[in-house]
Design a protein around this motif. Structure first.
Motif, PDB file in Angstrom:
ATOM      1  N   PHE A 315       0.854  -1.190   0.000  1.00 39.66           N
ATOM      2  CA  PHE A 315       0.000   0.000   0.000  1.00 39.66           C
ATOM      3  C   PHE A 315       0.888   1.238   0.000  1.00 39.66           C
ATOM      4  O   PHE A 315       1.649   1.446   0.938  1.00 39.66           O
ATOM      5  N   MET A 316       0.777   2.011  -1.072  1.00 45.40           N
ATOM      6  CA  MET A 316       1.605   3.216  -1.178  1.00 45.40           C
ATOM      7  C   MET A 316       0.744   4.458  -1.082  1.00 45.40           C
ATOM      8  O   MET A 316      -0.238   4.604  -1.796  1.00 45.40           O
ATOM      9  N   ARG A 317       1.131   5.348  -0.188  1.00 45.70           N
ATOM     10  CA  ARG A 317       0.458   6.632  -0.106  1.00 45.70           C
ATOM     11  C   ARG A 317       1.152   7.603  -1.049  1.00 45.70           C
ATOM     12  O   ARG A 317       2.373   7.776  -1.005  1.00 45.70           O
ATOM     13  N   VAL A 318       0.373   8.240  -1.903  1.00 46.13           N
ATOM     14  CA  VAL A 318       0.919   9.241  -2.817  1.00 46.13           C
ATOM     15  C   VAL A 318       1.146  10.526  -2.038  1.00 46.13           C
ATOM     16  O   VAL A 318       0.273  10.988  -1.307  1.00 46.13           O
ATOM     17  N   CYS A 319       2.374  11.094  -2.160  1.00 48.29           N
ATOM     18  CA  CYS A 319       2.711  12.320  -1.428  1.00 48.29           C
ATOM     19  C   CYS A 319       2.786  13.544  -2.338  1.00 48.29           C
ATOM     20  O   CYS A 319       2.598  14.667  -1.883  1.00 48.29           O
ATOM     21  N   SER A 320       3.121  13.334  -3.610  1.00 47.44           N
ATOM     22  CA  SER A 320       3.161  14.457  -4.550  1.00 47.44           C
ATOM     23  C   SER A 320       2.965  13.898  -5.953  1.00 47.44           C
ATOM     24  O   SER A 320       3.074  12.690  -6.172  1.00 47.44           O
ATOM     25  N   GLY A 321       2.698  14.803  -6.893  1.00 44.46           N
ATOM     26  CA  GLY A 321       2.561  14.380  -8.286  1.00 44.46           C
ATOM     27  C   GLY A 321       1.276  13.619  -8.546  1.00 44.46           C
ATOM     28  O   GLY A 321       0.378  13.564  -7.713  1.00 44.46           O
ATOM     29  N   THR A 322       1.221  13.034  -9.730  1.00 38.65           N
ATOM     30  CA  THR A 322       0.028  12.272 -10.120  1.00 38.65           C
ATOM     31  C   THR A 322       0.475  10.905 -10.591  1.00 38.65           C
ATOM     32  O   THR A 322       1.400  10.790 -11.397  1.00 38.65           O
ATOM     33  N   TYR A 323      -0.173   9.889 -10.096  1.00 39.44           N
ATOM     34  CA  TYR A 323       0.089   8.551 -10.605  1.00 39.44           C
ATOM     35  C   TYR A 323      -0.821   8.312 -11.799  1.00 39.44           C
ATOM     36  O   TYR A 323      -2.020   8.588 -11.741  1.00 39.44           O
ATOM     37  N   THR A 324      -0.245   7.826 -12.887  1.00 36.05           N
ATOM     38  CA  THR A 324      -1.092   7.376 -13.996  1.00 36.05           C
ATOM     39  C   THR A 324      -0.674   5.956 -14.366  1.00 36.05           C
ATOM     40  O   THR A 324       0.504   5.594 -14.269  1.00 36.05           O
ATOM     41  N   ALA A 325      -1.669   5.183 -14.772  1.00 33.53           N
ATOM     42  CA  ALA A 325      -1.418   3.767 -15.048  1.00 33.53           C
ATOM     43  C   ALA A 325      -0.296   3.627 -16.077  1.00 33.53           C
ATOM     44  O   ALA A 325      -0.234   4.371 -17.052  1.00 33.53           O
ATOM     45  N   GLY A 326       0.601   2.694 -15.819  1.00 38.75           N
ATOM     46  CA  GLY A 326       1.653   2.382 -16.778  1.00 38.75           C
ATOM     47  C   GLY A 326       2.925   3.201 -16.593  1.00 38.75           C
ATOM     48  O   GLY A 326       3.917   2.972 -17.280  1.00 38.75           O
ATOM     49  N   MET A 327       2.917   4.153 -15.662  1.00 43.20           N
ATOM     50  CA  MET A 327       4.125   4.988 -15.522  1.00 43.20           C
ATOM     51  C   MET A 327       5.254   4.222 -14.827  1.00 43.20           C
ATOM     52  O   MET A 327       5.022   3.209 -14.163  1.00 43.20           O
ATOM     53  N   LYS A 328       6.474   4.742 -15.006  1.00 42.05           N
ATOM     54  CA  LYS A 328       7.634   4.087 -14.396  1.00 42.05           C
ATOM     55  C   LYS A 328       8.000   4.801 -13.106  1.00 42.05           C
ATOM     56  O   LYS A 328       7.967   6.024 -13.043  1.00 42.05           O
ATOM     57  N   MET A 329       8.371   4.025 -12.100  1.00 45.46           N
ATOM     58  CA  MET A 329       8.806   4.617 -10.842  1.00 45.46           C
ATOM     59  C   MET A 329      10.107   3.939 -10.409  1.00 45.46           C
ATOM     60  O   MET A 329      10.385   2.812 -10.789  1.00 45.46           O
ATOM     61  N   ILE A 330      10.865   4.661  -9.582  1.00 48.16           N
ATOM     62  CA  ILE A 330      12.094   4.097  -9.027  1.00 48.16           C
ATOM     63  C   ILE A 330      11.852   3.770  -7.562  1.00 48.16           C
ATOM     64  O   ILE A 330      11.344   4.593  -6.808  1.00 48.16           O
ATOM     65  N   GLN A 331      12.232   2.542  -7.181  1.00 47.82           N
ATOM     66  CA  GLN A 331      12.202   2.183  -5.760  1.00 47.82           C
ATOM     67  C   GLN A 331      13.532   2.683  -5.206  1.00 47.82           C
ATOM     68  O   GLN A 331      14.575   2.131  -5.554  1.00 47.82           O
ATOM     69  N   THR A 332      13.527   3.741  -4.404  1.00 50.43           N
ATOM     70  CA  THR A 332      14.797   4.422  -4.117  1.00 50.43           C
ATOM     71  C   THR A 332      15.749   3.583  -3.264  1.00 50.43           C
ATOM     72  O   THR A 332      16.951   3.782  -3.313  1.00 50.43           O
ATOM     73  N   ARG A 333      15.234   2.639  -2.480  1.00 56.64           N
ATOM     74  CA  ARG A 333      16.116   1.807  -1.645  1.00 56.64           C
ATOM     75  C   ARG A 333      17.020   0.934  -2.508  1.00 56.64           C
ATOM     76  O   ARG A 333      18.197   0.716  -2.196  1.00 56.64           O
ATOM     77  N   THR A 334      16.493   0.440  -3.635  1.00 62.30           N
ATOM     78  CA  THR A 334      17.280  -0.458  -4.477  1.00 62.30           C
ATOM     79  C   THR A 334      17.756   0.227  -5.758  1.00 62.30           C
ATOM     80  O   THR A 334      18.623  -0.288  -6.447  1.00 62.30           O
ATOM     81  N   GLY A 335      17.137   1.379  -6.076  1.00 63.10           N
ATOM     82  CA  GLY A 335      17.452   2.056  -7.326  1.00 63.10           C
ATOM     83  C   GLY A 335      16.817   1.387  -8.532  1.00 63.10           C
ATOM     84  O   GLY A 335      17.067   1.759  -9.676  1.00 63.10           O
ATOM     85  N   LYS A 336      15.991   0.388  -8.286  1.00 62.79           N
ATOM     86  CA  LYS A 336      15.384  -0.355  -9.401  1.00 62.79           C
ATOM     87  C   LYS A 336      14.185   0.384  -9.984  1.00 62.79           C
ATOM     88  O   LYS A 336      13.427   1.009  -9.273  1.00 62.79           O
ATOM     89  N   GLU A 337      14.057   0.209 -11.303  1.00 60.51           N
ATOM     90  CA  GLU A 337      12.909   0.820 -11.970  1.00 60.51           C
ATOM     91  C   GLU A 337      11.757  -0.181 -12.010  1.00 60.51           C
ATOM     92  O   GLU A 337      11.959  -1.353 -12.296  1.00 60.51           O
ATOM     93  N   VAL A 338      10.581   0.288 -11.692  1.00 60.52           N
ATOM     94  CA  VAL A 338       9.413  -0.597 -11.805  1.00 60.52           C
ATOM     95  C   VAL A 338       8.332   0.095 -12.617  1.00 60.52           C
ATOM     96  O   VAL A 338       8.104   1.291 -12.484  1.00 60.52           O
ATOM     97  N   ARG A 339       7.710  -0.676 -13.470  1.00 57.45           N
ATOM     98  CA  ARG A 339       6.587  -0.111 -14.222  1.00 57.45           C
ATOM     99  C   ARG A 339       5.310  -0.569 -13.514  1.00 57.45           C
ATOM    100  O   ARG A 339       5.105  -1.752 -13.280  1.00 57.45           O
ATOM    101  N   ILE A 340       4.517   0.417 -13.151  1.00 60.33           N
ATOM    102  CA  ILE A 340       3.310   0.078 -12.399  1.00 60.33           C
ATOM    103  C   ILE A 340       2.114   0.157 -13.325  1.00 60.33           C
ATOM    104  O   ILE A 340       1.582   1.214 -13.602  1.00 60.33           O
ATOM    105  N   ALA A 341       1.742  -0.990 -13.834  1.00 60.50           N
ATOM    106  CA  ALA A 341       0.641  -1.009 -14.799  1.00 60.50           C
ATOM    107  C   ALA A 341      -0.673  -1.359 -14.123  1.00 60.50           C
ATOM    108  O   ALA A 341      -1.731  -0.918 -14.524  1.00 60.50           O
ATOM    109  N   ASN A 342      -0.594  -2.133 -13.086  1.00 61.41           N
ATOM    110  CA  ASN A 342      -1.842  -2.679 -12.550  1.00 61.41           C
ATOM    111  C   ASN A 342      -2.007  -2.380 -11.066  1.00 61.41           C
ATOM    112  O   ASN A 342      -2.296  -3.249 -10.277  1.00 61.41           O
ATOM    113  N   ALA A 343      -1.797  -1.123 -10.710  1.00 59.86           N
ATOM    114  CA  ALA A 343      -2.010  -0.751  -9.313  1.00 59.86           C
ATOM    115  C   ALA A 343      -3.496  -0.861  -8.996  1.00 59.86           C
ATOM    116  O   ALA A 343      -4.346  -0.741  -9.862  1.00 59.86           O
ATOM    117  N   LEU A 344      -3.751  -1.092  -7.716  1.00 51.76           N
ATOM    118  CA  LEU A 344      -5.148  -1.224  -7.287  1.00 51.76           C
ATOM    119  C   LEU A 344      -5.642   0.068  -6.680  1.00 51.76           C
ATOM    120  O   LEU A 344      -4.894   0.765  -6.005  1.00 51.76           O
TER     121      LEU A 344
END
Ligand code: G4P
Length: 528
Positions: A315-344
């Motif tokens: 469960f991620m709380r959005v703190c700024s910006g806008t989430y749109t389906a399919g966008m790419k995000m970085i998990q800052t702890r690992t530096g890995k890129e994740v594409r979030i296509a199917n968030a609930l």
């Protein structure tokens, strides 16, 4: 104003804090009815019915589909978007309950008018204090005999250390309940049992001299109300928005959730005054909700919610910006890129794919154990949100393996389950024990079940002589070493390698704190 700013300004993200049975579920259901999410109300009730059967993990598993959708409930009301985050409360009380409170902008405290301030409420309030979360108060079950309203306010002020401003005031109680008086609107709302099922449509009198009021509530009751108001208005604090927003003052409402009485007055006041998302701290800088780049943090992980898929939802709380389906995000702890296509999202009674989400909203990210509690997601900036801590457990058990050869699997399982926040585990400096800590007793059953199911480890948990834990820090390395030597028997390291004092008793903890004034004993630990 930009569409993004408008969306942010109309978000109200909150949680309900209460002791079990004060009426959280009932109130939630009424709030959802006002929000027009009527189909949701059934799921809340369904979950409540299941609750009585929830003493074993299998039952919990069956119930999961429902408890996930009700983890976050979003509904529109009066042009605002309300996000209500569930705080697991009965057998399912856990560290998650505390951590949900780090993801909200305000809270609503429900108190049973016969019982007053109870133990669980005190604990949850302590957590709200960490971030000075603004609190509104609903004193419930007015249709039953309870304690005097003045006594209840005194108790909130003295036990919880927060000033009270009554916004509504009861006219009678129990069988004599006639209604509530709204001090700021100067209105009497008459209690007519059975009339308010979906929307409150009680008779309203404007002012205490309104024609017909005396006939409606009775001359005696009106006289009693006038006397009480004189006392209350003289003694209580005026409503000062800044003090409420700073967590120093709580507006108080009286009502009966089950009769849907007084609830709408609360909700109207809530959407008007409760804060929209505010800036949040990261290790380096504050993030403002108005920023256009997406940021958010994970405050809860729920595993295997859909037994067929074995997935985990973060469960991620959005703190700024806008989430749109399919966008790419970085998990800052690992530096890995994740594409979030199917968030609930959690808007309807079923899980749904979200198209967009704004600050204050919560989205669910599917993963297979790669996301941890406290993780920050951004569009690239390497920042980490703070204020999503581990909380000192209140219950402890020693893990016992049936098959000693499974030690590695046990350690791996426990490490992963503690990253998810299901439990915390500690290794004492002086023994090879593995000690588990939790804040809710069901967590041990959950861990035992999941160790077996997911890691093939058969473990049981024995009582151990520890009552609480404190993370210890000391700026003076020499002193810390001395402390470590003298207290080695009571020290352990947690899953992240941090030093922890496992107290055999409260008195013992107090003595250690007195003896070692240079050492800080902390009841929370920030994620690295
Ligand atoms: P919780 O989620 O905080 O644990 O409380 P919940 O809403 O489940 O309410 C606990 C009990 O208190 C329920 O009764 C509920 O009906 C009752 N209740 C809630 N609000 C009011 C109120 O305003 N007045 C009165 N008199 N009772 C109230 P129960 O017997 O446990 O369940 P049920 O059979 O009524 O569903």
């Amino acid at each position: 104003m930009s569409p993004h700013a408008q969306e942010t300004r109309r978000r109200r993200t909150f949680a309900i804090i209460s002791h079990p049975d004060a009426g959280k579920t009932t109130l939630t259901e009424k709030l959802l009815l006002f929000g027009g999410a009527i189909q949701m109300a059934g799921s809340v009730k369904g979950r409540k019915a299941a609750r009585h059967a929830t003493s074993d993990w299998m039952a919990l598993e069956k119930e999961r589909g429902i408890s996930v959708t009700s983890s976050v409930m979003q509904f529109p009301y009066e042009g605002k978007i309300v996000n209500l985050l569930d705080t697991p409360g009965h057998a399912d009380f856990s560290e998650d309950t505390y951590r949900v409170l780090t993801a909200v902008d305000s809270a609503l405290m429900v108190i049973d008018c016969a019982k007053g301030v109870e133990e669980r409420t005190i604990k949850l309030m302590e957590v709200c204090r960490l971030r000075d979360t603004p609190i509104m108060t609903f004193i419930n079950k007015l249709d039953r005999e309870g304690r005097s309203p003045i006594e209840l306010l005194d108790e909130v002020e003295s036990v919880l250390g927060i000033a009270c401003t009554p916004v509504t005031w009861p006219i009678g109680m129990g069988k004599r309940l006639k209604g509530v008086y709204h001090l700021l609107l100067d209105e009497v709302h008459v209690y007519e049992p059975g009339r308010n099922f979906t929307r409150q449509d009680s008779t309203i009198f404007k002012g205490l001299d309104a024609p017909g009021l005396e006939a409606a509530v009775g001359a005696d009751m009106l006289a009693e109300l006038r006397d009480e108001l004189e006392l209350v208005q003289g003694a209580s604090n005026p409503f000062v928005l800044e003090d409420y927003l700073a967590g120093k003052l709580t507006p108080v409402f009286f009502g009966s959730a089950v009769n849907n009485f007084g609830v709408q007055l609360l909700l109207d006041f809530f959407v008007e005054h409760a804060p929209s998302p505010r800036p949040r701290a990261t290790l380096g800088r504050q993030v403002d909700p108005a920023e256009d780049k997406l940021t958010g943090f994970v405050f809860k992980i729920q595993a295997n919610m859909d037994p067929a898929h074995r997935d985990r939802v973060a469960f991620m709380r959005v703190c700024s910006g806008t989430y749109t389906a399919g966008m790419k995000m970085i998990q800052t702890r690992t530096g890995k890129e994740v594409r979030i296509a199917n968030a609930l999202t959690f808007m309807a009674s079923d899980r749904e794919i979200v198209e967009s989400a704004y600050p204050g909203d919560v989205i669910g990210l599917h993963n297979h154990g790669t996301i941890s509690i406290g993780d920050t997601f951004t569009e690239g900036e390497p920042i980490s949100f703070t204020g999503i801590p581990n909380f000192a457990p209140e219950l402890f058990r020693r893990a016992r393996l049936r098959d000693p050869l499974k030690m590695k699997a046990l350690q791996k399982g426990l490490a992963q389950l503690s990253e998810e926040g299901a439990t915390q585990f500690f290794r004492p400096l002086m023994s090879n024990d593995l000690i588990l800590g939790a804040v809710g007793v069901l967590q041990f059953d959950v861990v035992a079940y999941r160790l077996k199911d997911e890691y093939g480890v058969d473990a049981s948990f024995d009582p151990v002589g520890v009552v609480t834990a404190r993370w210890v820090h000391c700026d003076d390395a020499k002193k810390l070493e001395e402390f470590r030597e003298k207290n080695a028997m009571n020290l352990a390291v947690d899953a992240a390698g941090e030093l922890v004092y496992l107290a055999p008793s409260r008195v013992n903890l107090q003595l250690a704190q007195e003896r070692w004034p240079q050492v800080r004993f902390s009841a929370t630990r920030e994620h690295a």
